[in-house]
Design a protein around this motif. Structure first.
Motif, PDB file in Angstrom:
ATOM      1  N   GLN A  24      36.604 -18.807  -7.671  1.00  0.00           N
ATOM      2  CA  GLN A  24      35.212 -18.771  -7.230  1.00  0.00           C
ATOM      3  C   GLN A  24      34.338 -19.606  -8.163  1.00  0.00           C
ATOM      4  O   GLN A  24      34.503 -19.561  -9.385  1.00  0.00           O
ATOM      5  CB  GLN A  24      34.706 -17.338  -7.207  1.00  0.00           C
ATOM      6  CG  GLN A  24      33.343 -17.203  -6.574  1.00  0.00           C
ATOM      7  CD  GLN A  24      32.956 -15.757  -6.379  1.00  0.00           C
ATOM      8  OE1 GLN A  24      33.336 -14.896  -7.154  1.00  0.00           O
ATOM      9  NE2 GLN A  24      32.196 -15.503  -5.343  1.00  0.00           N
ATOM     10  N   HIS A  26      31.423 -20.505 -10.507  1.00  0.00           N
ATOM     11  CA  HIS A  26      30.687 -19.613 -11.408  1.00  0.00           C
ATOM     12  C   HIS A  26      30.209 -20.382 -12.631  1.00  0.00           C
ATOM     13  O   HIS A  26      30.596 -21.524 -12.850  1.00  0.00           O
ATOM     14  CB  HIS A  26      31.555 -18.430 -11.844  1.00  0.00           C
ATOM     15  CG  HIS A  26      32.716 -18.817 -12.712  1.00  0.00           C
ATOM     16  ND1 HIS A  26      33.924 -19.221 -12.177  1.00  0.00           N
ATOM     17  CD2 HIS A  26      32.858 -18.875 -14.052  1.00  0.00           C
ATOM     18  CE1 HIS A  26      34.756 -19.504 -13.159  1.00  0.00           C
ATOM     19  NE2 HIS A  26      34.132 -19.307 -14.315  1.00  0.00           N
ATOM     20  N   ARG A  69      30.038 -14.255 -17.819  1.00  0.00           N
ATOM     21  CA  ARG A  69      29.887 -14.863 -16.501  1.00  0.00           C
ATOM     22  C   ARG A  69      28.551 -14.418 -15.918  1.00  0.00           C
ATOM     23  O   ARG A  69      28.277 -13.227 -15.817  1.00  0.00           O
ATOM     24  CB  ARG A  69      31.034 -14.451 -15.589  1.00  0.00           C
ATOM     25  CG  ARG A  69      32.277 -15.219 -15.933  1.00  0.00           C
ATOM     26  CD  ARG A  69      33.229 -15.505 -14.868  1.00  0.00           C
ATOM     27  NE  ARG A  69      32.858 -15.428 -13.496  1.00  0.00           N
ATOM     28  CZ  ARG A  69      33.748 -15.475 -12.521  1.00  0.00           C
ATOM     29  NH1 ARG A  69      35.044 -15.585 -12.796  1.00  0.00           N
ATOM     30  NH2 ARG A  69      33.365 -15.404 -11.260  1.00  0.00           N
ATOM     31  N   THR A  70      27.716 -15.376 -15.557  1.00  0.00           N
ATOM     32  CA  THR A  70      26.375 -15.028 -15.088  1.00  0.00           C
ATOM     33  C   THR A  70      26.401 -14.361 -13.717  1.00  0.00           C
ATOM     34  O   THR A  70      25.411 -13.749 -13.329  1.00  0.00           O
ATOM     35  CB  THR A  70      25.458 -16.265 -15.062  1.00  0.00           C
ATOM     36  OG1 THR A  70      26.030 -17.260 -14.215  1.00  0.00           O
ATOM     37  CG2 THR A  70      25.267 -16.822 -16.461  1.00  0.00           C
ATOM     38  N   ASP A  71      27.510 -14.456 -13.000  1.00  0.00           N
ATOM     39  CA  ASP A  71      27.623 -13.776 -11.707  1.00  0.00           C
ATOM     40  C   ASP A  71      28.259 -12.392 -11.835  1.00  0.00           C
ATOM     41  O   ASP A  71      28.478 -11.721 -10.835  1.00  0.00           O
ATOM     42  CB  ASP A  71      28.405 -14.626 -10.710  1.00  0.00           C
ATOM     43  CG  ASP A  71      29.840 -14.881 -11.135  1.00  0.00           C
ATOM     44  OD1 ASP A  71      30.130 -14.858 -12.352  1.00  0.00           O
ATOM     45  OD2 ASP A  71      30.694 -15.130 -10.258  1.00  0.00           O
ATOM     46  N   GLU A  72      28.531 -11.945 -13.067  1.00  0.00           N
ATOM     47  CA  GLU A  72      29.187 -10.651 -13.266  1.00  0.00           C
ATOM     48  C   GLU A  72      28.509  -9.797 -14.327  1.00  0.00           C
ATOM     49  O   GLU A  72      29.156  -9.000 -14.992  1.00  0.00           O
ATOM     50  CB  GLU A  72      30.656 -10.862 -13.649  1.00  0.00           C
ATOM     51  CG  GLU A  72      31.481 -11.496 -12.556  1.00  0.00           C
ATOM     52  CD  GLU A  72      32.939 -11.684 -12.959  1.00  0.00           C
ATOM     53  OE1 GLU A  72      33.278 -11.512 -14.148  1.00  0.00           O
ATOM     54  OE2 GLU A  72      33.735 -11.994 -12.063  1.00  0.00           O
ATOM     55  N   ASP A  74      26.422  -6.714 -15.365  1.00  0.00           N
ATOM     56  CA  ASP A  74      26.083  -5.413 -14.772  1.00  0.00           C
ATOM     57  C   ASP A  74      24.579  -5.257 -14.598  1.00  0.00           C
ATOM     58  O   ASP A  74      23.811  -5.479 -15.532  1.00  0.00           O
ATOM     59  CB  ASP A  74      26.596  -4.270 -15.659  1.00  0.00           C
ATOM     60  CG  ASP A  74      28.111  -4.130 -15.601  1.00  0.00           C
ATOM     61  OD1 ASP A  74      28.722  -4.592 -14.625  1.00  0.00           O
ATOM     62  OD2 ASP A  74      28.677  -3.550 -16.546  1.00  0.00           O
ATOM     63  N   GLU A  77      21.497  -9.584 -10.794  1.00  0.00           N
ATOM     64  CA  GLU A  77      21.996 -10.465  -9.742  1.00  0.00           C
ATOM     65  C   GLU A  77      21.364 -11.842  -9.893  1.00  0.00           C
ATOM     66  O   GLU A  77      20.171 -12.019  -9.672  1.00  0.00           O
ATOM     67  CB  GLU A  77      21.687  -9.910  -8.349  1.00  0.00           C
ATOM     68  CG  GLU A  77      22.296 -10.768  -7.268  1.00  0.00           C
ATOM     69  CD  GLU A  77      22.079 -10.206  -5.871  1.00  0.00           C
ATOM     70  OE1 GLU A  77      22.153 -10.992  -4.917  1.00  0.00           O
ATOM     71  OE2 GLU A  77      21.822  -8.999  -5.742  1.00  0.00           O
TER      72      GLU A  77
END
Length: 120
Positions: A24, A26, A69-72, A74, A77
């Motif tokens: 993906q 990212h 990872r900026t898409d993960e 917690d 978003e």
């Protein structure tokens, strides 16, 4: 001994909206903490057309690296396909690099660059 800076700027953030293949698209904020103390990071994200997301806390243990990872993250978003920028502030000097994996085409690409250290 601690190496690096306490504040880093990444003006060009962008998570591609599309992905192909098994990986993906990212981005990651790569942080190296060479000190004997843990680094408390305060990470803020800035956008062109929306309010910033500020003061996301991340810990990097002593003498360790952390790839965020900026898409993960917690509770945060970061939208895909939207330009953004990042400010990283640390309790101890660290070194920051950013990497982008773009898999929008079958021949994926990886871009990496050092963030800009802010002198205080």
């Amino acid at each position: 001994m601690s190496e690096g800076a306490r504040v880093w700027i990444v003006p060009d953030g962008f998570i591609p909206a599309e992905s192909t293949g098994s990986q993906q698209s990212h981005e990651a904020i790569c942080v190296l903490n060479t000190s004997a103390e843990r680094a408390r990071l305060s990470v803020s994200f800035y956008f062109e057309d929306r309010d910033p997301v500020k003061d996301v806390e991340v810990i990097v243990p002593p003498e360790r690296t952390r790839h965020i990872r900026t898409d993960e993250i917690d509770g945060v978003e970061i939208p895909r396909g939207v330009p953004y920028a990042v400010r990283v502030e640390s309790s101890v000097p660290v070194t920051v690099q950013v990497s982008r994996m773009d898999t929008t085409q079958p021949a994926l690409s990886l871009m990496t660059a050092m963030a800009y250290p802010v002198e205080r």
